[in-house]
Scaffold this motif. Structure first.
Motif, PDB file in Angstrom:
ATOM      1  N   MET A   1     -28.141  44.239 -47.242  1.00 53.29           N
ATOM      2  CA  MET A   1     -29.463  43.850 -47.358  1.00 53.29           C
ATOM      3  C   MET A   1     -29.711  43.471 -45.866  1.00 53.29           C
ATOM      4  O   MET A   1     -28.983  43.150 -44.875  1.00 53.29           O
ATOM      5  N   ARG A   2     -31.024  44.289 -45.807  1.00 53.11           N
ATOM      6  CA  ARG A   2     -31.444  44.205 -44.421  1.00 53.11           C
ATOM      7  C   ARG A   2     -32.094  42.838 -44.070  1.00 53.11           C
ATOM      8  O   ARG A   2     -33.197  42.619 -44.801  1.00 53.11           O
ATOM      9  N   MET A   3     -32.121  42.425 -42.786  1.00 53.69           N
ATOM     10  CA  MET A   3     -33.187  41.288 -42.254  1.00 53.69           C
ATOM     11  C   MET A   3     -34.403  41.772 -41.733  1.00 53.69           C
ATOM     12  O   MET A   3     -34.260  42.724 -41.196  1.00 53.69           O
ATOM     13  N   PRO A   4     -35.420  41.019 -42.206  1.00 56.23           N
ATOM     14  CA  PRO A   4     -36.620  41.380 -41.647  1.00 56.23           C
ATOM     15  C   PRO A   4     -36.560  41.471 -40.194  1.00 56.23           C
ATOM     16  O   PRO A   4     -35.945  40.646 -39.316  1.00 56.23           O
ATOM     17  N   THR A   5     -37.537  42.237 -39.605  1.00 59.52           N
ATOM     18  CA  THR A   5     -37.618  42.168 -38.209  1.00 59.52           C
ATOM     19  C   THR A   5     -37.975  41.058 -37.540  1.00 59.52           C
ATOM     20  O   THR A   5     -37.617  40.801 -36.303  1.00 59.52           O
ATOM     21  N   ILE A   6     -38.692  40.071 -38.124  1.00 61.09           N
ATOM     22  CA  ILE A   6     -38.928  38.772 -37.563  1.00 61.09           C
ATOM     23  C   ILE A   6     -37.792  37.959 -37.184  1.00 61.09           C
ATOM     24  O   ILE A   6     -37.948  37.122 -36.520  1.00 61.09           O
ATOM     25  N   LEU A   7     -36.844  38.225 -37.854  1.00 66.00           N
ATOM     26  CA  LEU A   7     -35.571  37.421 -37.843  1.00 66.00           C
ATOM     27  C   LEU A   7     -34.592  37.933 -36.930  1.00 66.00           C
ATOM     28  O   LEU A   7     -33.373  37.667 -36.898  1.00 66.00           O
ATOM     29  N   GLN A   8     -34.917  38.988 -36.377  1.00 62.27           N
ATOM     30  CA  GLN A   8     -33.803  39.828 -35.654  1.00 62.27           C
ATOM     31  C   GLN A   8     -34.076  39.740 -33.826  1.00 62.27           C
ATOM     32  O   GLN A   8     -35.463  39.994 -33.707  1.00 62.27           O
ATOM     33  N   GLY A   9     -33.176  39.594 -33.138  1.00 61.27           N
ATOM     34  CA  GLY A   9     -33.224  39.330 -31.639  1.00 61.27           C
ATOM     35  C   GLY A   9     -34.248  38.565 -31.245  1.00 61.27           C
ATOM     36  O   GLY A   9     -34.253  37.594 -31.551  1.00 61.27           O
ATOM     37  N   GLU A  10     -35.064  39.069 -30.148  1.00 58.57           N
ATOM     38  CA  GLU A  10     -36.022  38.385 -29.319  1.00 58.57           C
ATOM     39  C   GLU A  10     -37.274  37.714 -30.277  1.00 58.57           C
ATOM     40  O   GLU A  10     -37.667  36.697 -30.056  1.00 58.57           O
ATOM     41  N   ALA A  11     -37.303  38.266 -31.454  1.00 60.87           N
ATOM     42  CA  ALA A  11     -38.522  37.865 -32.397  1.00 60.87           C
ATOM     43  C   ALA A  11     -38.057  36.719 -33.168  1.00 60.87           C
ATOM     44  O   ALA A  11     -38.698  35.618 -33.430  1.00 60.87           O
ATOM     45  N   ARG A  12     -36.643  36.526 -33.222  1.00 59.39           N
ATOM     46  CA  ARG A  12     -36.262  35.433 -34.005  1.00 59.39           C
ATOM     47  C   ARG A  12     -36.044  34.028 -33.055  1.00 59.39           C
ATOM     48  O   ARG A  12     -36.478  32.969 -33.560  1.00 59.39           O
ATOM     49  N   THR A  13     -35.689  34.342 -31.847  1.00 59.60           N
ATOM     50  CA  THR A  13     -35.872  33.453 -30.730  1.00 59.60           C
ATOM     51  C   THR A  13     -37.197  32.786 -30.996  1.00 59.60           C
ATOM     52  O   THR A  13     -37.582  31.409 -30.709  1.00 59.60           O
ATOM     53  N   ARG A  14     -38.186  33.728 -30.710  1.00 55.03           N
ATOM     54  CA  ARG A  14     -39.726  33.267 -30.533  1.00 55.03           C
ATOM     55  C   ARG A  14     -40.092  32.581 -31.917  1.00 55.03           C
ATOM     56  O   ARG A  14     -40.511  31.549 -31.841  1.00 55.03           O
ATOM     57  N   PHE A  15     -39.603  33.207 -33.113  1.00 50.14           N
ATOM     58  CA  PHE A  15     -40.033  32.284 -34.286  1.00 50.14           C
ATOM     59  C   PHE A  15     -39.564  31.185 -34.271  1.00 50.14           C
ATOM     60  O   PHE A  15     -40.147  29.844 -34.818  1.00 50.14           O
ATOM     61  N   LEU A  16     -38.014  30.824 -34.044  1.00 51.68           N
ATOM     62  CA  LEU A  16     -37.456  29.325 -34.069  1.00 51.68           C
ATOM     63  C   LEU A  16     -38.299  28.475 -32.977  1.00 51.68           C
ATOM     64  O   LEU A  16     -38.376  27.439 -33.365  1.00 51.68           O
ATOM     65  N   GLN A  17     -38.541  29.092 -31.909  1.00 52.47           N
ATOM     66  CA  GLN A  17     -39.274  28.288 -30.806  1.00 52.47           C
ATOM     67  C   GLN A  17     -40.638  27.598 -31.536  1.00 52.47           C
ATOM     68  O   GLN A  17     -40.958  26.661 -31.487  1.00 52.47           O
ATOM     69  N   GLY A  18     -41.425  28.745 -31.992  1.00 52.86           N
ATOM     70  CA  GLY A  18     -42.771  28.528 -32.621  1.00 52.86           C
ATOM     71  C   GLY A  18     -42.465  27.331 -33.792  1.00 52.86           C
ATOM     72  O   GLY A  18     -43.393  26.211 -33.922  1.00 52.86           O
ATOM     73  N   ILE A  19     -41.632  27.348 -34.494  1.00 52.54           N
ATOM     74  CA  ILE A  19     -41.401  26.183 -35.433  1.00 52.54           C
ATOM     75  C   ILE A  19     -40.926  24.805 -34.925  1.00 52.54           C
ATOM     76  O   ILE A  19     -41.530  24.047 -35.316  1.00 52.54           O
ATOM     77  N   ALA A  20     -40.074  24.827 -33.722  1.00 50.52           N
ATOM     78  CA  ALA A  20     -39.863  23.583 -33.063  1.00 50.52           C
ATOM     79  C   ALA A  20     -41.085  22.906 -32.494  1.00 50.52           C
ATOM     80  O   ALA A  20     -41.237  21.928 -32.634  1.00 50.52           O
ATOM     81  N   PHE A  21     -41.819  23.786 -31.914  1.00 49.57           N
ATOM     82  CA  PHE A  21     -42.844  23.490 -31.180  1.00 49.57           C
ATOM     83  C   PHE A  21     -44.406  22.978 -32.265  1.00 49.57           C
ATOM     84  O   PHE A  21     -44.772  21.869 -32.004  1.00 49.57           O
ATOM     85  N   SER A  22     -44.283  23.573 -33.399  1.00 51.90           N
ATOM     86  CA  SER A  22     -45.336  23.145 -34.359  1.00 51.90           C
ATOM     87  C   SER A  22     -44.734  21.961 -34.914  1.00 51.90           C
ATOM     88  O   SER A  22     -45.306  20.938 -35.206  1.00 51.90           O
TER      89      SER A  22
END
Length: 123
Positions: A1-22
């Motif tokens: 199963m392939r992970m979405p690109t939003i959950l890979q590498g630098e994008a994953r870090t920014r995604f989690l930072q956005g959730i924490a900030f929100s």
């Protein structure tokens, strides 16, 4: 199963930072402007509301008991502004099985003053 690109590498870090900030922003806005309170503040507010509700019922009963006592009104009028609650405590010990304390005596003294001024304007 392939992970979405939003959950890979630098994008994953920014995604989690956005959730924490929100989440932090939502809590900050909720507590500052939204009216959210902690459990301790809610308990304090509830106790104050309960006390206020009881006082709104007990103070008129206290005023009626006090004005019915012989010589109470004359002694109340003769007392200084800071000792009127003590005069109330002398004549009224309990109201509806609630013993007289400082805040109750102060509220009752204010009620007696209001009642006496109301009857004086009617005369």
């Amino acid at each position: 199963m392939r992970m979405p690109t939003i959950l890979q590498g630098e994008a994953r870090t920014r995604f989690l930072q956005g959730i924490a900030f929100s989440a932090i922003a939502a809590m900050t806005i909720g507590f500052i402007w939204g009216g959210w309170v902690t459990e301790g503040t809610a308990r304090t507010m509830s106790a104050m509301a309960e006390s206020s509700g009881r006082m709104s019922i007990l103070v008129p009963m206290c005023v009626a008991q006090f004005t019915a006592a012989d010589g109470a009104v004359a002694k109340f009028n003769a007392a200084g502004p800071y000792s009127k609650d003590n005069v109330i405590g002398e004549f009224v010990k309990t109201v509806a099985s609630t013993s007289m304390d400082y805040s109750f005596a102060k509220a009752c003294a204010a009620g007696v003053e209001a009642e006496l001024s109301r009857t004086a304007t009617k005369s």
